[in-house]
Scaffold this active site. Structure first.
Site: not given
Length: 454
Positions: A22-23, A26
């Site tokens: 997920h990170e 980003h």
């Protein structure tokens, strides 16, 4: 003790992989637009690892792996002046266009979806075991028995949709129950091509009190590959079984002097002798113990009428086959699977908000650790399928319009676009603090739910 430690390790690996994916979504979207990333942090609590790269990004791993963030400041700070911003052509988040900001925020959820697609793509390509929808046993006191489903029959279709395995059957059941429609089944006896039609009338209201999450068991169907053995595996608090002081591990050996044959006949005998005295024997610690009961129940209290559930074990399943596809077909199947699961999860969350009591059915970290640990022991394939599923879950949850989630960031972004100025920092901080408190309460509820279950 070893099992608990093992589950904790598997849980840590599972959750960490979700957060990293997920990170990274980003992070790499930000890097693509040449945004200066001040910090890439995984987990919370005490720092256990820290590293600074040549671009001025501080990488941190913290003790508790339940979250993470990528920090992109709006303005240059004094401690970042040592990095050559001109050399790397860094810009800051607030300098981006509105559309690019949206892409960076969506980068995390999108990465989880892509990861799920990749997992399913590999699984569909290398092959995965599927269990044909052949019925092994039926519970006598069940919806399945009421409509005439029997052992050694195979379920072929549900509302016109072809069914190839129990997983698809369960998913289609959930879809149709959530829409409160009648469910049309088409079945045939093994080695016969004659299709028989059956109709289920089952609604959300009629299953909301049941504990089973697998709707196949809820209907009273025991698939081939599973077998009921007459050993008590669970006792419902306040039930007849608890009052009789039956124990988990007790083995039923006879009823009215006749040897126990199968679970179906045992249930049938009990139910057909309502308000009559019944004698049965169990074996406990290599000793036989006799019991006498006078069951009394109405048609509205059929489910778990004595208050104990039997043990269900895996047996050799000749109906299990390995299913695999070529690279292109596997990708198609992967995309379709991800889309269908996304729709199903969204519908589940919608139902959660419609019924406030559903929040007490939410699972938390303990459940994830337990399920992940159990699956990885049995099959890496099933574990990775579960990993793909919770990646999709995480992606959807992060799009909720909750301030500390990606959906909340999007909401702030759109609101600022509408009013034409930035939301005051103090107001944002207040909203963040309130949302953290709400999140802690929800997490607390999931922990309580997990403890009750295990």
């Amino acid at each position: 003790m070893f099992n608990i430690l093992y589950n904790i390790i598997i849980f840590t690996i599972t959750i960490s992989s979700l957060i990293i994916v997920h990170e990274c979504g980003h992070f790499y979207t930000a890097r693509f637009f040449n945004i200066y990333v001040e910090c890439f942090s995984l987990g919370f609590g005490k720092k256990i690892f820290e590293y600074n790269d040549k671009y001025g990004t501080n990488y941190i791993i913290r003790l508790i792996p339940l979250g993470g963030y990528v920090k992109m400041p709006d303005l240059i700070k004094k401690n970042t002046l040592k990095y050559n911003f001109k050399k790397y052509k860094f810009i800051f988040f607030n300098q981006l266009s509105f559309f690019k900001k949206i892409l960076i925020i969506l980068g995390g959820p999108f990465a989880n979806i892509i990861f799920a697609i990749l997992i399913y793509w590999v699984i569909f390509f290398i092959g995965f075991p599927i269990k044909k929808t052949i019925i092994n046993e039926i519970n006598y006191i069940s919806i399945a028995n009421d409509i005439g489903l029997k052992s050694n029959f195979e379920i072929k279709k549900i509302n016109g949709v072809n069914i190839s395995d129990w997983n698809i059957f369960n998913i289609e059941l959930m879809k149709n129950i959530n829409s409160n429609k009648k469910i049309n089944l088409e079945i045939n006896k093994i080695n016969s091509n004659i299709l028989i039609k059956k109709t289920l009338y089952i609604y959300k209201k009629s299953i909301k009190s049941l504990k089973e999450k697998n709707l196949i068991f809820t209907l009273g169907i025991i698939p081939k590959g599973l077998k009921i053995i007459p050993i008590i595996n669970y006792i419902i608090p306040g039930s007849v079984a608890e009052k009789l002081k039956l124990h988990i591990g007790d083995k039923i050996i006879n009823i009215e002097g006749k040897k126990f044959t199968n679970w179906y006949n045992f249930q049938k005998f009990i139910y057909q002798n309502n308000n009559k005295t019944i004698h049965f024997s169990i074996n406990r610690n290599k000793k036989n113990v006799n019991f006498t009961i006078s069951p009394s129940f109405t048609k509205f209290k059929k489910i778990h009428f004595l208050g104990f559930l039997p043990k269900i074990i895996n047996i050799k399943d000749t109906s299990e086959i390995i299913c695999k596809f070529n690279l292109f077909k596997a990708l198609q199947k992967s995309l379709k699977k991800t889309v269908n699961l996304t729709k199903l999860i969204i519908n589940s969350f919608i139902n959660l908000f419609y019924n406030k009591n559903n929040i007490y059915k939410l699972n938390g970290p303990i459940s994830i650790g337990y399920i992940a640990g159990k699956l990885i022991r049995n099959s890496f394939i099933y574990y990775f399928m579960f990993l793909a599923l919770i990646n999709i879950n995480l992606s959807i949850i992060n799009l909720f319009p909750f301030p500390i989630l990606d959906g909340g960031q999007l909401l702030f972004l759109f609101f600022e676009k509408i009013i034409g100025k930035k939301i005051p920092y103090k107001f944002k901080k207040l909203i963040y603090n309130i949302s953290i408190i709400i999140l802690i309460i929800i997490m607390g509820i999931t922990f309580i739910n997990d403890f009750k279950q295990f």
